[in-house]
Write a protein that holds these residues in place. Sequence first.
Motif, short mmCIF file in Angstrom:
data_model
loop_
_atom_site.label_atom_id
_atom_site.label_comp_id
_atom_site.label_asym_id
_atom_site.label_seq_id
_atom_site.Cartn_x
_atom_site.Cartn_y
_atom_site.Cartn_z
N SER A 1 65.59 83.33 51.77
CA SER A 1 65.23 82.50 52.92
C SER A 1 64.87 83.33 54.15
N SER A 2 65.31 84.58 54.22
CA SER A 2 65.01 85.41 55.38
C SER A 2 63.52 85.74 55.46
N LEU A 3 62.80 85.60 54.33
CA LEU A 3 61.38 85.92 54.31
C LEU A 3 60.50 84.75 54.75
N THR A 4 61.11 83.58 54.92
CA THR A 4 60.34 82.40 55.29
C THR A 4 59.64 82.58 56.63
N HIS A 5 60.32 83.20 57.59
CA HIS A 5 59.77 83.29 58.94
C HIS A 5 58.93 84.55 59.17
N ASP A 6 58.49 85.21 58.09
CA ASP A 6 57.64 86.39 58.24
C ASP A 6 56.28 86.04 58.83
N LEU A 7 55.84 84.82 58.64
CA LEU A 7 54.55 84.38 59.18
C LEU A 7 54.76 83.08 59.96
N SER A 8 54.51 83.14 61.27
CA SER A 8 54.65 81.95 62.10
C SER A 8 53.40 81.08 62.01
N PHE A 9 53.60 79.79 62.01
CA PHE A 9 52.47 78.86 61.99
C PHE A 9 52.93 77.49 62.47
N GLU A 10 51.99 76.69 62.85
CA GLU A 10 52.25 75.30 63.23
C GLU A 10 51.01 74.50 62.88
N VAL A 11 51.15 73.57 61.94
CA VAL A 11 50.00 72.82 61.45
C VAL A 11 50.31 71.33 61.40
N LYS A 12 49.27 70.54 61.41
CA LYS A 12 49.39 69.10 61.15
C LYS A 12 48.55 68.80 59.92
N VAL A 13 49.18 68.22 58.91
CA VAL A 13 48.51 68.00 57.63
C VAL A 13 47.52 66.84 57.74
N PRO A 14 46.25 67.09 57.43
CA PRO A 14 45.25 66.02 57.53
C PRO A 14 45.40 64.97 56.43
N LYS A 15 44.70 63.87 56.62
CA LYS A 15 44.73 62.77 55.66
C LYS A 15 44.28 63.25 54.28
N ASN A 16 44.98 62.75 53.25
CA ASN A 16 44.65 63.07 51.85
C ASN A 16 44.78 64.55 51.51
N HIS A 17 45.69 65.22 52.19
CA HIS A 17 45.93 66.64 51.93
C HIS A 17 47.43 66.93 51.91
N LEU A 18 47.77 68.12 51.42
CA LEU A 18 49.15 68.57 51.33
C LEU A 18 49.28 69.98 51.88
N TRP A 19 50.48 70.31 52.35
CA TRP A 19 50.82 71.68 52.71
C TRP A 19 51.84 72.15 51.67
N VAL A 20 51.51 73.23 50.94
CA VAL A 20 52.36 73.67 49.84
C VAL A 20 52.83 75.10 50.05
N MET A 21 54.03 75.39 49.53
CA MET A 21 54.58 76.74 49.65
C MET A 21 55.34 77.08 48.37
N GLY A 22 55.35 78.39 48.04
CA GLY A 22 56.12 78.84 46.90
C GLY A 22 57.57 79.05 47.26
N ASP A 23 58.45 78.95 46.28
CA ASP A 23 59.88 79.18 46.53
C ASP A 23 60.18 80.66 46.75
N ASN A 24 59.31 81.53 46.25
CA ASN A 24 59.44 82.97 46.47
C ASN A 24 58.59 83.33 47.69
N ARG A 25 59.14 83.09 48.86
CA ARG A 25 58.37 83.17 50.10
C ARG A 25 57.78 84.56 50.36
N GLY A 26 58.38 85.59 49.81
CA GLY A 26 57.87 86.94 50.03
C GLY A 26 56.75 87.31 49.07
N ASN A 27 56.47 86.45 48.09
CA ASN A 27 55.45 86.77 47.08
C ASN A 27 54.75 85.49 46.64
N SER A 28 54.19 84.79 47.61
CA SER A 28 53.50 83.54 47.31
C SER A 28 52.28 83.38 48.21
#
Length: 221
Positions: A143-170
């Motif tokens: 979990s310490s690798l989650t905040h390696d990249l800062s971002f702030e987004v709003k997901v548009p209609k008919n779309h998804l925001w996806v992330m891997g569980d291996n945050r350091g290699n995804s």
Amino acid sequence: MSDKRQLPLWQESILLVVTAMVMAVIVKAFLVQAFYIPSGSMEPTMLVNDRILVQKVSYWGGDVSRGDIVVFDDPGNWLTPEESRHPSNAVQRTLEVFGLFPTGGHLIKRVVGVAGDEVKCCDSTGHLTVNGTSLKEPYVLDSSLTHDLSFEVKVPKNHLWVMGDNRGNSADSRAHLGDPGGGFVPTDNVVGKAWVRVWPWNRAGLVNYPETFNALNNSKQ
């Protein structure tokens, strides 16, 4: 009344094989499809070369939910040539068409945000937030690798925001923020929801879904 004439054995055999193939195609198209895991981006939940079954029933007339682990078509050159590989021989390629051999050329990630969600990394505790709610993610490898990249987004209609569980290699949505699609995955690209791990035998079983997103999914946010 005369008895119906029975088909010769060879004709019955052909009919049975054709029927089985048609049924396999129907099952693959509407119910269940086999896939393999091409990379370590979903560790520890999924390991490289795990074989899984993806069910499609959950999305019959329904929406993808936060927390779902979904298989989806590559939205725009996310996969490397090695990860895009398909079966190497004709028999495996034929079986793949009928859903009898794990399919390649797809990605698998966890859905963090759905249409309208505001996803941010990170809060003062180093956790992701969705619509202001801090997420506790027990499935993340580190979990310490989650905040390696800062971002702030709003997901548009008919779309998804996806992330891997291996945050350091995804190479997930975060890695494609600057792409034409902004890192978002069209919901139409989703094939289905990870359901059962069938290989290796010692880890076979239903895919576990923690309660991380339950409150958000049950709210009107």
